[in-house]
Design a protein around this motif. Structure first.
Motif, PDB file in Angstrom:
ATOM      1  N   ALA A 168       0.840  -1.189   0.000  1.00 15.37           N
ATOM      2  CA  ALA A 168       0.000   0.000   0.000  1.00 15.37           C
ATOM      3  C   ALA A 168       0.879   1.245   0.000  1.00 15.37           C
ATOM      4  O   ALA A 168       0.600   2.220  -0.683  1.00 15.37           O
ATOM      5  N   SER A 169       1.948   1.203   0.793  1.00 15.84           N
ATOM      6  CA  SER A 169       2.904   2.306   0.825  1.00 15.84           C
ATOM      7  C   SER A 169       4.202   1.778   1.393  1.00 15.84           C
ATOM      8  O   SER A 169       4.251   0.691   1.972  1.00 15.84           O
ATOM      9  N   LEU A 170       5.266   2.532   1.223  1.00 20.62           N
ATOM     10  CA  LEU A 170       6.536   2.125   1.789  1.00 20.62           C
ATOM     11  C   LEU A 170       7.357   3.350   2.132  1.00 20.62           C
ATOM     12  O   LEU A 170       7.115   4.450   1.617  1.00 20.62           O
ATOM     13  N   LEU A 171       8.332   3.139   3.010  1.00 18.59           N
ATOM     14  CA  LEU A 171       9.308   4.165   3.323  1.00 18.59           C
ATOM     15  C   LEU A 171      10.556   3.905   2.505  1.00 18.59           C
ATOM     16  O   LEU A 171      11.086   2.795   2.503  1.00 18.59           O
ATOM     17  N   SER A 172      11.008   4.928   1.806  1.00 23.00           N
ATOM     18  CA  SER A 172      12.245   4.835   1.041  1.00 23.00           C
ATOM     19  C   SER A 172      13.235   5.842   1.629  1.00 23.00           C
ATOM     20  O   SER A 172      12.849   6.946   2.013  1.00 23.00           O
ATOM     21  N   ARG A 173      14.513   5.438   1.703  1.00 23.11           N
ATOM     22  CA  ARG A 173      15.521   6.294   2.345  1.00 23.11           C
ATOM     23  C   ARG A 173      16.735   6.512   1.437  1.00 23.11           C
ATOM     24  O   ARG A 173      17.865   6.202   1.818  1.00 23.11           O
ATOM     25  N   PRO A 174      16.555   7.051   0.260  1.00 23.99           N
ATOM     26  CA  PRO A 174      17.706   7.292  -0.625  1.00 23.99           C
ATOM     27  C   PRO A 174      18.554   8.457  -0.142  1.00 23.99           C
ATOM     28  O   PRO A 174      18.032   9.512   0.227  1.00 23.99           O
ATOM     29  N   LEU A 190      13.535  10.839  -7.097  1.00 22.70           N
ATOM     30  CA  LEU A 190      13.503   9.945  -8.256  1.00 22.70           C
ATOM     31  C   LEU A 190      13.860   8.517  -7.842  1.00 22.70           C
ATOM     32  O   LEU A 190      13.201   7.555  -8.245  1.00 22.70           O
ATOM     33  N   LEU A 191      14.898   8.376  -7.019  1.00 25.19           N
ATOM     34  CA  LEU A 191      15.274   7.046  -6.548  1.00 25.19           C
ATOM     35  C   LEU A 191      14.142   6.412  -5.738  1.00 25.19           C
ATOM     36  O   LEU A 191      13.861   5.214  -5.861  1.00 25.19           O
ATOM     37  N   ALA A 192      13.496   7.222  -4.898  1.00 27.38           N
ATOM     38  CA  ALA A 192      12.378   6.708  -4.104  1.00 27.38           C
ATOM     39  C   ALA A 192      11.234   6.252  -5.006  1.00 27.38           C
ATOM     40  O   ALA A 192      10.597   5.219  -4.754  1.00 27.38           O
ATOM     41  N   ALA A 193      10.972   7.002  -6.068  1.00 31.26           N
ATOM     42  CA  ALA A 193       9.909   6.630  -6.999  1.00 31.26           C
ATOM     43  C   ALA A 193      10.235   5.318  -7.711  1.00 31.26           C
ATOM     44  O   ALA A 193       9.358   4.469  -7.909  1.00 31.26           O
ATOM     45  N   ILE A 194      11.491   5.144  -8.088  1.00 30.83           N
ATOM     46  CA  ILE A 194      11.900   3.899  -8.751  1.00 30.83           C
ATOM     47  C   ILE A 194      11.760   2.725  -7.792  1.00 30.83           C
ATOM     48  O   ILE A 194      11.232   1.658  -8.158  1.00 30.83           O
ATOM     49  N   GLU A 195      12.231   2.896  -6.550  1.00 27.55           N
ATOM     50  CA  GLU A 195      12.072   1.814  -5.568  1.00 27.55           C
ATOM     51  C   GLU A 195      10.601   1.493  -5.369  1.00 27.55           C
ATOM     52  O   GLU A 195      10.207   0.321  -5.298  1.00 27.55           O
ATOM     53  N   GLY A 196       9.770   2.526  -5.292  1.00 29.02           N
ATOM     54  CA  GLY A 196       8.344   2.295  -5.114  1.00 29.02           C
ATOM     55  C   GLY A 196       7.727   1.550  -6.276  1.00 29.02           C
ATOM     56  O   GLY A 196       6.909   0.648  -6.084  1.00 29.02           O
ATOM     57  N   PRO A 222      13.797  16.154  -7.841  1.00 33.85           N
ATOM     58  CA  PRO A 222      14.971  15.962  -6.992  1.00 33.85           C
ATOM     59  C   PRO A 222      15.488  14.536  -7.141  1.00 33.85           C
ATOM     60  O   PRO A 222      14.704  13.578  -7.213  1.00 33.85           O
ATOM     61  N   PHE A 223      16.806  14.398  -7.186  1.00 31.01           N
ATOM     62  CA  PHE A 223      17.390  13.081  -7.450  1.00 31.01           C
ATOM     63  C   PHE A 223      16.990  12.039  -6.406  1.00 31.01           C
ATOM     64  O   PHE A 223      16.601  10.919  -6.767  1.00 31.01           O
TER      65      PHE A 223
END
Length: 370
Positions: free
Chosen positions: A21-27, A78-84, A74-75
């Motif tokens: 449903a959602s996740l935390l990303s920490r790039p 972008l990484l968080a979006a890819i991980e998601g 913001p870079f």
């Protein structure tokens, strides 16, 4: 010493149980909440007082992530979006990007994306999951310089200084929780380690019962060994197990196979019974492998040597991509050499729990779909 887990079930988790449903990303040390609205195919990346919207389209042959604004995102976002995107579609092996062209060269140079001959920009799960900045708190900027040294009669590369604090964090979709590894703190973790070692299930495999002072001496010796990094595994900050990682070249296992300079190995004990179920094994077992591969890009193999009679652990290892290479005899036990290859781990996406049906296949690479 032996690997022990207090869990009997197999490690695969049915696919419906790890829908996200959602996740935390920490790039790059930034924290983003990533969510996805299926009906509008909108992916949201929220953090740092900003809420960015992406279009994430799945047409059953191609998964595409599109940024519709003219200015570059913001870079880290972008990484968080890819991980998601890969988290919401865990069967996908490739993701097509539509981004401002000004970003293309940097993404390709960093190994995040690949620009094909026809100009399309693609991200491959196999590549993105080798990017330390998404999961390591202090990602290496380059491999540690290589210098051969002779130590205790063994010639091996000089090892980097031991890290401190939390070294790895990963959001686990099917637990809706963050799994992390932090370096053991003697004063903080001694009593917990002592309790775990005296647990009958753990003691059966590790054979290290003892009082507090014995375990203090044992951990002090471990912390003085530059080839060993002792870790505490946590779920949402709550400790559940001990992971002893080491460079195989300097370890006793090095005498039993053709060891390479950057092979890593590990031992494990799960001390808290509440974290012994199938979903937890599916979280920590691939994650410790992932951490060790990310820690040094030169590490091509991981090894482990559980007792041959530890059937549960052997089954769990096999289901997470470890090959059973051979049985062999240590002075104190008969062990099985388990081995995980970097290529296999990332190519087969071993961080994703196995599908509930053995015949299930991952989404094919859309470039090669007829």
């Amino acid at each position: 010493m032996s690997s022990s887990v207090q869990t009997q079930p197999q490690v695969h988790v049915p696919s419906e149980s790890y829908a996200v449903a959602s996740l935390l990303s920490r790039p790059e040390g930034c924290t983003y909440q990533v969510s996805y609205e299926v009906t509008t195919q909108t992916l949201y990346v929220e953090g740092h007082q900003e809420r960015l919207e992406w279009l994430l389209v799945d047409d059953n042959s191609t998964l595409m992530l599109q940024w519709s604004q003219r200015s570059a995102p913001p870079f880290p976002a972008l990484l968080a979006a890819i991980e998601g995107a890969f988290a919401f579609y865990p069967a996908s092996v490739a993701l097509r990007l539509q981004l401002p062209s000004v970003l293309h060269a940097n993404l390709c140079a960093a190994g995040i994306a690949v620009q094909e001959s026809h100009g399309e920009l693609w991200v491959y799960a196999e590549l993105i999951w080798q990017l330390p900045t998404l999961w390591l708190n202090s990602p290496p900027t380059r491999p540690y310089p290589q210098q051969p040294i002779l130590e205790n009669g063994k010639r091996h590369p000089r090892r980097p200084p031991r890290p401190s604090g939390t070294v790895y964090q990963r959001h686990i979709a099917w637990l809706d929780a963050t799994l992390s590894f932090r370096v053991l703190d003697l004063e903080l973790d001694l009593e917990r380690f002592n309790r775990w070692m005296n647990d009958p299930v753990v003691a059966h495999f590790w054979e290290e019962r003892g009082d507090l002072e014995q375990h203090r001496e044992r951990l002090e010796s471990t912390l003085q060994n530059p080839s060993v990094v002792p870790l505490i595994g946590c779920i949402d900050g709550e400790p559940f197990g001990y992971f002893e990682t080491y460079w195989a070249k300097e370890d006793r296992i090095g005498a039993y196979y053709d060891t390479s300079d950057f092979d890593r190995g590990w031992h494990v004990l799960i001390g808290e019974a509440a974290f012994g179920g199938r979903p937890y094994v599916a979280a920590w077992l691939p994650s410790i492998s992932h951490y060790l591969f990310l820690d040094d890009c030169r590490t091509q193999r991981l090894v482990i040597e559980p007792r041959v009679d530890n059937a549960k652990m052997l089954r769990n290892l096999a289901q997470c991509g470890y090959a059973h290479v051979k049985a062999f005899d240590f002075p104190h036990k008969r062990a099985m050499l388990g081995m995980q290859l970097r290529e296999h781990f990332f190519n087969e996406r071993c961080w994703v729990p196995q599908p509930s049906h053995p015949g299930s296949a991952p989404r094919p690479d859309p470039r090669f779909t007829p």
